[in-house]
Design an enzyme around this catalytic site. Sequence first.
Site, PDB file in Angstrom:
ATOM      1  N   ARG A   1       0.824  -1.226   0.000  1.00  0.00           N
ATOM      2  CA  ARG A   1       0.000   0.000   0.000  1.00  0.00           C
ATOM      3  C   ARG A   1       0.853   1.267   0.000  1.00  0.00           C
ATOM      4  O   ARG A   1       0.505   2.257   0.648  1.00  0.00           O
ATOM      5  CB  ARG A   1      -0.932   0.049   1.214  1.00  0.00           C
ATOM      6  CG  ARG A   1      -1.917  -1.046   1.334  1.00  0.00           C
ATOM      7  CD  ARG A   1      -2.950  -1.128   0.229  1.00  0.00           C
ATOM      8  NE  ARG A   1      -3.730  -2.302   0.448  1.00  0.00           N
ATOM      9  CZ  ARG A   1      -3.382  -3.513   0.009  1.00  0.00           C
ATOM     10  NH1 ARG A   1      -2.314  -3.670  -0.745  1.00  0.00           N
ATOM     11  NH2 ARG A   1      -4.119  -4.560   0.281  1.00  0.00           N
TER      12      ARG A   1
ATOM     13  N   SER B   1     -10.635  -0.250   4.179  1.00  0.00           N
ATOM     14  CA  SER B   1      -9.749  -0.250   5.354  1.00  0.00           C
ATOM     15  C   SER B   1      -9.154   1.137   5.545  1.00  0.00           C
ATOM     16  O   SER B   1      -8.567   1.699   4.617  1.00  0.00           O
ATOM     17  CB  SER B   1      -8.630  -1.270   5.171  1.00  0.00           C
ATOM     18  OG  SER B   1      -9.176  -2.563   5.227  1.00  0.00           O
TER      19      SER B   1
ATOM     20  N   GLU C   1      -4.272   4.405   5.761  1.00  0.00           N
ATOM     21  CA  GLU C   1      -4.136   4.040   4.345  1.00  0.00           C
ATOM     22  C   GLU C   1      -4.888   5.075   3.501  1.00  0.00           C
ATOM     23  O   GLU C   1      -4.514   5.369   2.377  1.00  0.00           O
ATOM     24  CB  GLU C   1      -4.736   2.641   4.176  1.00  0.00           C
ATOM     25  CG  GLU C   1      -4.592   2.034   2.820  1.00  0.00           C
ATOM     26  CD  GLU C   1      -5.184   0.623   2.789  1.00  0.00           C
ATOM     27  OE1 GLU C   1      -4.866  -0.203   3.670  1.00  0.00           O
ATOM     28  OE2 GLU C   1      -5.984   0.362   1.877  1.00  0.00           O
TER      29      GLU C   1
HETATM   30  C1  FAD Z   1     -15.811  -1.005   0.313  1.00  0.00           C
HETATM   31  C2  FAD Z   1     -14.367  -0.731  -0.017  1.00  0.00           C
HETATM   32  C3  FAD Z   1     -13.480  -1.796  -0.107  1.00  0.00           C
HETATM   33  C4  FAD Z   1     -12.130  -1.570  -0.417  1.00  0.00           C
HETATM   34  N1  FAD Z   1     -11.290  -2.637  -0.493  1.00  0.00           N
HETATM   35  C5  FAD Z   1      -9.996  -2.434  -0.819  1.00  0.00           C
HETATM   36  C6  FAD Z   1      -9.081  -3.535  -0.940  1.00  0.00           C
HETATM   37  O1  FAD Z   1      -9.441  -4.694  -0.789  1.00  0.00           O
HETATM   38  N2  FAD Z   1      -7.788  -3.264  -1.236  1.00  0.00           N
HETATM   39  C7  FAD Z   1      -7.337  -1.996  -1.428  1.00  0.00           C
HETATM   40  O2  FAD Z   1      -6.140  -1.826  -1.713  1.00  0.00           O
HETATM   41  N3  FAD Z   1      -8.167  -0.939  -1.315  1.00  0.00           N
HETATM   42  C8  FAD Z   1      -9.468  -1.128  -1.030  1.00  0.00           C
HETATM   43  N4  FAD Z   1     -10.310  -0.045  -0.918  1.00  0.00           N
HETATM   44  C9  FAD Z   1      -9.774   1.318  -1.057  1.00  0.00           C
HETATM   45  C10 FAD Z   1      -9.824   1.894  -2.481  1.00  0.00           C
HETATM   46  O3  FAD Z   1     -10.858   1.305  -3.251  1.00  0.00           O
HETATM   47  C11 FAD Z   1      -8.475   1.715  -3.201  1.00  0.00           C
HETATM   48  O4  FAD Z   1      -7.436   2.376  -2.509  1.00  0.00           O
HETATM   49  C12 FAD Z   1      -8.540   2.258  -4.636  1.00  0.00           C
HETATM   50  O5  FAD Z   1      -7.350   1.886  -5.305  1.00  0.00           O
HETATM   51  C13 FAD Z   1      -8.718   3.769  -4.711  1.00  0.00           C
HETATM   52  O6  FAD Z   1      -9.007   4.101  -6.065  1.00  0.00           O
HETATM   53  P1  FAD Z   1      -9.815   5.428  -6.418  1.00  0.00           P
HETATM   54  O7  FAD Z   1      -9.865   5.538  -7.880  1.00  0.00           O
HETATM   55  O8  FAD Z   1     -11.110   5.453  -5.706  1.00  0.00           O
HETATM   56  O9  FAD Z   1      -8.819   6.506  -5.817  1.00  0.00           O
HETATM   57  P2  FAD Z   1      -9.188   7.906  -5.046  1.00  0.00           P
HETATM   58  O10 FAD Z   1      -9.863   7.555  -3.782  1.00  0.00           O
HETATM   59  O11 FAD Z   1      -9.941   8.739  -6.026  1.00  0.00           O
HETATM   60  O12 FAD Z   1      -7.771   8.442  -4.798  1.00  0.00           O
HETATM   61  C14 FAD Z   1      -6.922   7.816  -3.823  1.00  0.00           C
HETATM   62  C15 FAD Z   1      -5.525   8.434  -3.920  1.00  0.00           C
HETATM   63  O13 FAD Z   1      -4.984   8.116  -5.189  1.00  0.00           O
HETATM   64  C16 FAD Z   1      -4.661   9.301  -5.893  1.00  0.00           C
HETATM   65  N5  FAD Z   1      -4.963   9.089  -7.303  1.00  0.00           N
HETATM   66  C17 FAD Z   1      -6.136   8.728  -7.858  1.00  0.00           C
HETATM   67  N6  FAD Z   1      -6.023   8.647  -9.184  1.00  0.00           N
HETATM   68  C18 FAD Z   1      -4.752   8.981  -9.477  1.00  0.00           C
HETATM   69  C19 FAD Z   1      -4.007   9.095 -10.688  1.00  0.00           C
HETATM   70  N7  FAD Z   1      -4.575   8.881 -11.885  1.00  0.00           N
HETATM   71  N8  FAD Z   1      -2.708   9.450 -10.606  1.00  0.00           N
HETATM   72  C20 FAD Z   1      -2.105   9.682  -9.419  1.00  0.00           C
HETATM   73  N9  FAD Z   1      -2.762   9.618  -8.237  1.00  0.00           N
HETATM   74  C21 FAD Z   1      -4.064   9.257  -8.271  1.00  0.00           C
HETATM   75  C22 FAD Z   1      -5.542  10.385  -5.285  1.00  0.00           C
HETATM   76  O14 FAD Z   1      -4.992  11.671  -5.485  1.00  0.00           O
HETATM   77  C23 FAD Z   1      -5.553   9.962  -3.838  1.00  0.00           C
HETATM   78  O15 FAD Z   1      -4.371  10.379  -3.183  1.00  0.00           O
HETATM   79  C24 FAD Z   1     -11.675  -0.254  -0.622  1.00  0.00           C
HETATM   80  C25 FAD Z   1     -12.578   0.817  -0.549  1.00  0.00           C
HETATM   81  C26 FAD Z   1     -13.918   0.581  -0.266  1.00  0.00           C
HETATM   82  C27 FAD Z   1     -14.885   1.737  -0.221  1.00  0.00           C
END
Ligand code: FAD
Length: 296
Positions: free
Chosen positions: A170, A218, A288
């Site tokens: 992570r 998480s 995280e």
């Molecule tokens: C119900 C639930 C279950 C989840 N389970 C997991 C799991 O099993 N494993 C896990 O790892 N995570 C999990 N997550 C967390 C989340 O889904 C992940 O971290 C996911 O990768 C975030 O993607 P996002 O597009 O929503 O990013 P955002 O929430 O939109 O952004 C997160 C971070 O990434 C940066 N970011 C986004 N896009 C870019 C880009 N194109 N370039 C550079 N930086 C960028 C943002 O600036 C921010 O700092 C879960 C979340 C939920 C709600």
Amino acid sequence: MPPLPPEFSARVLHDVPMARHTSWHAGGPADLFFTPRNAADLAGFVRQLPAAIPLLIVGLGSNLLVRDGGFRGAVIQTHGALGVLERISATRLHVEAGVPCARIARQCIRWGLGPAEFLAGIPGTLGGALAMNAGAWGGETWKHVLEVDVVDRHGTRRTRAVTDYTIAYRSVSGPPDEWFLGARLEFERQPGITTDGMRELLERRKQTQPIGAWSCGSVFANPPGDHAARLIDTAGLKGLRIGDASVSDKHANFIINHGAATATDIEALILEVQRVVAAMHRVVLRPEVRIVGEPA
Ligand SMILES: Cc1cc2nc3c(=O)[nH]c(=O)nc-3n(C[C@H](O)[C@H](O)[C@H](O)COP(=O)(O)OP(=O)(O)OC[C@H]3O[C@@H](n4cnc5c(N)ncnc54)[C@H](O)[C@@H]3O)c2cc1C
């Protein structure tokens, strides 16, 4: 702030509540909010944005807490914009940053590729997964990355090798002030693969996590050799509530917004969980989730 050039000014939204763009459904307004047409349009927008204006690129906001005072800068959303997902060889894909992880998982199965099932339950985009090295059930995003396309703060696009990044659980660190536009990913041929494995992992999630509730998954990374959920649970924190946010009874590492929680409630709960776990277990939990923006 100087006026935006006409090709962007009509398409940029002002004072957009980030509660609408995060899975916690909390958070204050972004000064500017832009959804590009494609990667070139995104780079063009970044190029003309004055250097003093902070930039935040978001995917689906599923790992993001924007404080109630909002974000004094420009937010660019990749979801719904950078949506290319194509197969470029028997085992390789070109995927743009705005593609949801679940779509990658489903398409890999259709193409007889794996293991990508772990992506099915991650409710974010590839861009977010690259930024977080998202993973589950032993699978990790960067295990599949061959190279990435990035844009810098001058709007310059380039392709980078995996060796330009330090990747850990992570955690991803690489050249500063660059954002992901897409990646080439590699999977293995798995002829005859079905959706069974993916369905099983999604079912396991439903049994152990409060799926459907407003959360960010998480909140804390697991410390080495332990689980954040175990530490929070054994500290007696399940159900702890601040305002309309509480520690989930089903999975102690999830914080739920029951409907009216503010980002302030959620952040206060994060800090309280950290404080109590540190006092009881002598372990400092590392959030995280990404916390950005101004306090209320
Ligand atoms: C119900 C639930 C279950 C989840 N389970 C997991 C799991 O099993 N494993 C896990 O790892 N995570 C999990 N997550 C967390 C989340 O889904 C992940 O971290 C996911 O990768 C975030 O993607 P996002 O597009 O929503 O990013 P955002 O929430 O939109 O952004 C997160 C971070 O990434 C940066 N970011 C986004 N896009 C870019 C880009 N194109 N370039 C550079 N930086 C960028 C943002 O600036 C921010 O700092 C879960 C979340 C939920 C709600």
